[in-house]
Design an enzyme around this catalytic site. Structure first.
Site, PDB file in Angstrom:
ATOM      1  N   ARG A   1       0.855  -1.191   0.000  1.00 47.15           N
ATOM      2  CA  ARG A   1       0.000   0.000   0.000  1.00 47.15           C
ATOM      3  C   ARG A   1       0.893   1.244   0.000  1.00 47.15           C
ATOM      4  O   ARG A   1       1.692   1.452   0.911  1.00 47.15           O
ATOM      5  CB  ARG A   1      -0.917   0.012   1.224  1.00 47.15           C
ATOM      6  CG  ARG A   1      -1.908   1.170   1.191  1.00 47.15           C
ATOM      7  CD  ARG A   1      -3.048   0.980   2.166  1.00 47.15           C
ATOM      8  NE  ARG A   1      -2.631   1.073   3.552  1.00 47.15           N
ATOM      9  CZ  ARG A   1      -3.454   0.865   4.585  1.00 47.15           C
ATOM     10  NH1 ARG A   1      -4.708   0.522   4.371  1.00 47.15           N
ATOM     11  NH2 ARG A   1      -3.008   0.973   5.816  1.00 47.15           N
TER      12      ARG A   1
ATOM     13  N   SER B   1     -12.464  -4.292   0.547  1.00 39.28           N
ATOM     14  CA  SER B   1     -12.729  -3.810   1.904  1.00 39.28           C
ATOM     15  C   SER B   1     -14.230  -3.680   2.114  1.00 39.28           C
ATOM     16  O   SER B   1     -14.936  -3.120   1.264  1.00 39.28           O
ATOM     17  CB  SER B   1     -12.075  -2.444   2.120  1.00 39.28           C
ATOM     18  OG  SER B   1     -10.671  -2.532   2.063  1.00 39.28           O
TER      19      SER B   1
ATOM     20  N   LYS C   1      -5.562   4.629   8.742  1.00 37.25           N
ATOM     21  CA  LYS C   1      -6.612   4.821   7.759  1.00 37.25           C
ATOM     22  C   LYS C   1      -7.702   5.704   8.357  1.00 37.25           C
ATOM     23  O   LYS C   1      -7.970   5.645   9.553  1.00 37.25           O
ATOM     24  CB  LYS C   1      -7.212   3.460   7.348  1.00 37.25           C
ATOM     25  CG  LYS C   1      -8.030   3.513   6.061  1.00 37.25           C
ATOM     26  CD  LYS C   1      -8.352   2.115   5.585  1.00 37.25           C
ATOM     27  CE  LYS C   1      -9.067   2.141   4.252  1.00 37.25           C
ATOM     28  NZ  LYS C   1      -9.362   0.791   3.736  1.00 37.25           N
TER      29      LYS C   1
END
Length: 535
Positions: free
Chosen positions: A48, A117, A146
């Protein structure tokens, strides 16, 4: 193992590392951290890079794939299909605001892995329809890696249970993500399960490994706990070793009374101000050792002392201490009895109960019909303050069995007849006296007696030689001590009410404490009135 191979690679999702180079500790390079984590047991890696330029992202992806190939670990790319194709990664992971699943499937080879997700049931249903290979469920807890400030982004343990129920009967795998650390991992694995036992296939972590100065050790701990959890056949509820008959439960209750008086377990009670004195006296009368300590700063030390923990939020105070105490008890595998007094009376109480049950795993949840109904989100029984209103549930046995399966703990429904279940067995206790309902805090005292017996049973289990199992939260059978705690109070109430000196509730309470202290194993065996029903 690339997206150009013929077969879709098999993925073990047990320990799923999501990279975050910005979290690396001083002196640790990305490649060093990654290789150490792989040696420690990471089973899949997602790259990521939210701020990197395309060229830098591609370079990091290729480095990651080169290292992971040595360990036969698949690599997924977060969001960027172009990077996945150019680097030869095994697939991608997309969020709800990224490229739609259907479009991603069209652009990628048929053997590419695609994860999605999901924050709610509708997301899960859409991902199933779209043919996702696995789902990332969460956030479980708040996290700094996040943005989860948007409403609904933190489904927690209870919301994840609901999402897993939708996955039952599919081949789609799942990982939980969001604030997962070694200290709460057993709770996540244990709590994130549907009522029928459909659980997680793994957990996804970022900072627990990426920010660790010892990523190999961090990964090893996570992998060991996940492996331990998976090695035990999934059942709706753990904590229990079902006995064969009502007679067996009564005999075990008698044995446990002797055990309480031999071991004198410390019964740590965070309870409401109305009942502290009588709860402490009840603990002493049975042979336990009470301590009433609610400060969050004390919980680390107290949780190391063998015994039981009672969390009773009757006056909804000391929530910080309740959160800390429960987490530390889970960490030390100490039984927790949760008494959500008056939980259905206000929105604040309901929200607090959800917050607590998302933070730690209860061993026993105890309440009257209104309280159990509120926790189970049923509306058959209303509440008036801390009391139930109405005739009770039409089928109380099913209510306690279902809630026990959902919360993966023992559930006690107190009333004229007490119902106790681990999600499989339901035990009815018919002892008791009407005067119990005429004194303040008799239900709270029941939580105390149950915590006392559970504490003794856990101490007994710790003495038995066995290999440490990091995937469990409590050692030993907890259904039997829950039954013993109910029998102790209800039988003592019958004997207290029978005294010539007891004329009403004012004289009944001290007599009840006396009878708890005078209770014997023989009295339990001769007085118990229970029936046992097993699915």
């Amino acid at each position: 193992m690339t997206v150009t191979s013929q077969a879709k690679p098999h993925v073990d999702y047990s320990v799923y590392l999501v990279t975050g180079r910005e979290l690396l500790p001083r002196g640790k390079t990305y490649t060093e951290c990654l290789e150490e984590a792989l040696k420690g047991g990471v089973t899949v890696v997602q790259v990521r890079e939210k701020t990197a330029e395309t060229g830098e992202f591609l370079s990091i992806a290729r480095q990651t794939i080169e290292i992971c190939r040595r360990y036969n670990v698949p690599v997924l790319i977060n969001d960027r299909i172009d990077i996945a194709l150019a680097s030869g990664a095994d697939g991608i992971h997309v969020g709800q605001t990224d490229m739609p699943l259907a479009e991603a499937r069209k652009l990628l080879p048929p053997n590419a892995i695609i994860g999605v997700s999901c924050n709610n049931i509708e997301h899960v249903k859409a991902a199933i329809a779209g043919g996702a290979d696995y789902l990332g469920l969460g956030s479980i807890f708040p996290t700094n890696t996040k943005d989860v400030t948007e409403p609904g982004r933190i489904p927690g343990i209870s919301g994840t249970q609901d999402m897993l129920a939708v996955l039952e009967g599919t081949t789609i795998q799942s990982v939980a993500i969001g604030g997962i650390k070694i200290d709460n991992l057993a709770r996540v694995l244990h709590g994130c399960s549907s009522p029928n036992g459909h659980g997680l296939d793994g957990i996804a972590v970022v900072s627990e490994i990426m920010a660790s100065p010892e990523p190999r050790i961090a990964a090893e701990r996570l992998a060991k706990t996940c492996s331990s959890w998976k090695s035990v056949p999934r059942r709706p509820v753990s904590f229990t070793t079902p006995l064969s008959s009502a007679v067996a439960y009564v005999r075990r209750s008698a044995e446990l009374l002797e055990l309480v008086r031999t071991l004198s377990p410390l019964v740590h009670q965070i309870t409401n101000n109305v009942v502290k004195t009588q709860s402490a006296n009840a603990t002493l009368a049975l042979g336990g050792s009470p301590i009433m300590a609610a400060a969050a700063e004390e919980q680390v030390d107290l949780a190391r002392i063998p015994g039981g923990l009672l969390i009773n939020f009757g006056t909804v105070e000391d929530v910080g201490g309740m959160l800390a105490a429960g987490r530390e008890a889970n960490k030390n595998r100490k039984p927790i009895v949760f008494d959500p007094v008056g939980v259905g009376a206000t929105a604040h109480r309901r929200a607090t109960a959800t917050r607590l049950l998302d933070a730690w795993q209860a061993t026993v949840i105890k309440g009257n019909a209104a309280e159990i109904g509120a926790v189970a989100k049923l509306e058959e029984v209303a509440s008036k303050g801390v009391d139930s209103v109405g005739s009770g549930f039409k089928d109380p046995a099913t209510v306690v069995r279902t809630l026990a399966r959902k919360q993966r703990c023992i559930v006690i429904l107190s009333g004229h007849i007490d119902y106790i279940s681990d999600g499989d067995t339901v035990i009815q206790v018919s002892n008791g006296h009407p005067l119990l309902s005429q004194i303040t805090g008799s239900g709270c005292m029941l939580g105390t007696t149950v915590a006392t017996f559970c504490g003794a049973a856990s101490m007994e289990a710790e003495k038995e030689p066995s290999e440490t199992d990091p995937g469990t939260l409590v050692k030993g059978d907890m259904l039997s001590p829950a039954v013993a705690g109910v029998l102790a109070l209800t039988i003592a109430s019958e004997r207290a009410a029978a005294r010539d000196t007891v004329l009403g509730p004012g004289s009944f309470l001290p007599a009840l404490i006396d009878e708890l202290s005078l209770l014997t194993p023989d009295t339990i065996e001769s007085s118990a009135k229970i029936t046992v029903n097993t699915l």
